[in-house]
Motif scaffolding. Structure first.
Motif, PDB file in Angstrom:
ATOM      1  N   TYR A   1      68.790 200.561  33.381  1.00 57.25           N
ATOM      2  CA  TYR A   1      68.297 199.284  32.891  1.00 57.25           C
ATOM      3  C   TYR A   1      68.627 198.178  33.888  1.00 57.25           C
ATOM      4  N   ASP A   2      67.685 197.297  34.108  1.00 55.50           N
ATOM      5  CA  ASP A   2      67.875 196.145  34.985  1.00 55.50           C
ATOM      6  C   ASP A   2      67.145 194.969  34.350  1.00 55.50           C
ATOM      7  N   THR A   3      67.840 193.853  34.178  1.00 57.00           N
ATOM      8  CA  THR A   3      67.245 192.704  33.487  1.00 57.00           C
ATOM      9  C   THR A   3      66.044 192.127  34.225  1.00 57.00           C
ATOM     10  N   SER A   4      65.928 192.425  35.527  1.00 54.76           N
ATOM     11  CA  SER A   4      64.800 191.899  36.289  1.00 54.76           C
ATOM     12  C   SER A   4      63.557 192.774  36.170  1.00 54.76           C
ATOM     13  N   TYR A   5      63.695 193.946  35.550  1.00 56.58           N
ATOM     14  CA  TYR A   5      62.574 194.866  35.431  1.00 56.58           C
ATOM     15  C   TYR A   5      61.844 194.689  34.100  1.00 56.58           C
ATOM     16  N   LYS A   6      60.546 194.901  34.123  1.00 57.10           N
ATOM     17  CA  LYS A   6      59.730 194.938  32.902  1.00 57.10           C
ATOM     18  C   LYS A   6      59.428 196.396  32.600  1.00 57.10           C
ATOM     19  N   ILE A   7      59.817 196.856  31.416  1.00 58.18           N
ATOM     20  CA  ILE A   7      59.574 198.236  30.999  1.00 58.18           C
ATOM     21  C   ILE A   7      58.582 198.215  29.839  1.00 58.18           C
ATOM     22  N   PHE A   8      57.547 199.020  29.928  1.00 62.28           N
ATOM     23  CA  PHE A   8      56.592 199.143  28.832  1.00 62.28           C
ATOM     24  C   PHE A   8      56.111 200.575  28.745  1.00 62.28           C
ATOM     25  N   ALA A   9      55.541 200.935  27.623  1.00 55.09           N
ATOM     26  CA  ALA A   9      55.170 202.331  27.385  1.00 55.09           C
ATOM     27  C   ALA A   9      53.954 202.409  26.479  1.00 55.09           C
ATOM     28  N   TYR A  10      53.380 203.605  26.410  1.00 63.12           N
ATOM     29  CA  TYR A  10      52.227 203.847  25.547  1.00 63.12           C
ATOM     30  C   TYR A  10      52.195 205.330  25.189  1.00 63.12           C
TER      31      TYR A  10
END
Length: 300
Positions: free
Chosen positions: A114-123
């Motif tokens: 996990y990194d606060t600067s990253y955007k994680i999304f899924a489907y």
């Protein structure tokens, strides 16, 4: 996709994420950090009932769950909008855990942090068609561009499940877990008929042969992109009886209804085999910009 959605309100699946694709190992390194775990939650369609006739009752629907063998795709994008993880496929096992796999189904031995600067999304379900997407919006727009050729026919459970796009745009981080709450990106139209379906036709938005009806149920289901004021219409058989000793007569009645198909909403249309009114008998063309004045329908 092998989703058999047996539907209750929520389902929680613990996904132990153990991998990034090996090609990203030079971008994200261990550095003493703990790999994150992901909790997945799938919500049901919110439902609204639209009655063409008050004669038909609404039967129980289906809600969303995941089962072993289901798959999903995960993306990670950095602050500069560069894709760090590109549509990494996960498959859920019987234990409720999911593991990243390659194109051959082999588990990939790498890690996600996990990194606060990253955007994680899924489907879900997974589809290589979504490679290169940088947001959930990109995924839904690509889905819509493929709809007519890939998702319009939902006559089987596999085709219906493939059309039911689930997305998660805003995971919630509670160390060491990232909670992914999936919702339905499209709309669900459900059609219930209180007569013999061989005597019903649906002309729009799709024919009954393109819709899915599970064995033992009475409702046709159809996933489609959201849209306002969509017309649903077709024909149904009506029966009238004459005097004593005369046989009943059958005639087709035309029915229609206007519905709003909203994202993550289910709209239930009920149709009677003996409609109380027909737009071809209860409607007139008023010829006025204001539409209907005395009639129930404006034929236009």
């Amino acid at each position: 996709m092998t989703i058999m959605r047996n539907y209750r309100k929520y389902i929680y699946l613990l996904i132990a994420i153990i991998a990034f694709a090996s090609c990203t190992s030079d971008i994200i390194t261990d550095g003493g950090r703990i790999p994150i775990e992901i909790v997945v939650e799938a919500t049901s369609f919110e439902e609204k009932v639209q009655d063409v006739s008050t004669r038909a009752s609404v039967n129980a629907g289906i809600t969303t769950t995941f089962v072993a063998g289901d798959d999903l795709g995960i993306f990670v994008v950095d602050a500069e909008d560069n894709i760090i993880v590109n549509n990494l496929k996960y498959v859920i096992t019987k234990t409720g855990h999911a593991y990243p796999v390659d194109d051959d189904g082999n588990i990939i031995a790498s890690k996600i942090y996990y990194d606060t600067s990253y955007k994680i999304f899924a489907y879900a379900p997974y589809d290589a068609e979504y490679d290169g997407c940088k947001s959930v919006t990109d995924i839904t727009e690509r889905y819509k561009s493929l709809y007519d050729t890939k998702y319009a026919d939902q006559s089987t459970i596999d085709k219906y499940n493939a059309a039911d796009l689930l997305v998660c745009a805003s995971p919630i981080w509670t160390s060491p877990r990232l909670k992914l709450t999936f919702s339905h990106a499209m709309s669900l139209l459900k059609i219930f008929y209180n007569g013999d379906y061989t005597e019903l036709s649906v002309d729009k938005p799709a024919s009954l042969r393109q819709m899915y009806k599970r064995d033992g149920t009475s409702t046709f289901r159809y996933i489609m992109p959201p849209q306002n004021e969509m017309m649903v219409y077709g024909t149904a058989v009506s029966e009238t009886t004459g005097g004593e000793g005369t046989d009943p007569t059958h005639a087709y009645s035309f029915w229609q209804i206007k519905v709003d198909m909203k994202e993550n909403h289910s709209t239930y249309v009920t149709i009677s085999s003996q409609p109380t009114e027909s737009y071809k008998t209860a409607g007139v063309d008023m010829g006025f910009p204001s539409g209907c004045i005395w009639a129930a329908y404006n034929l236009g």
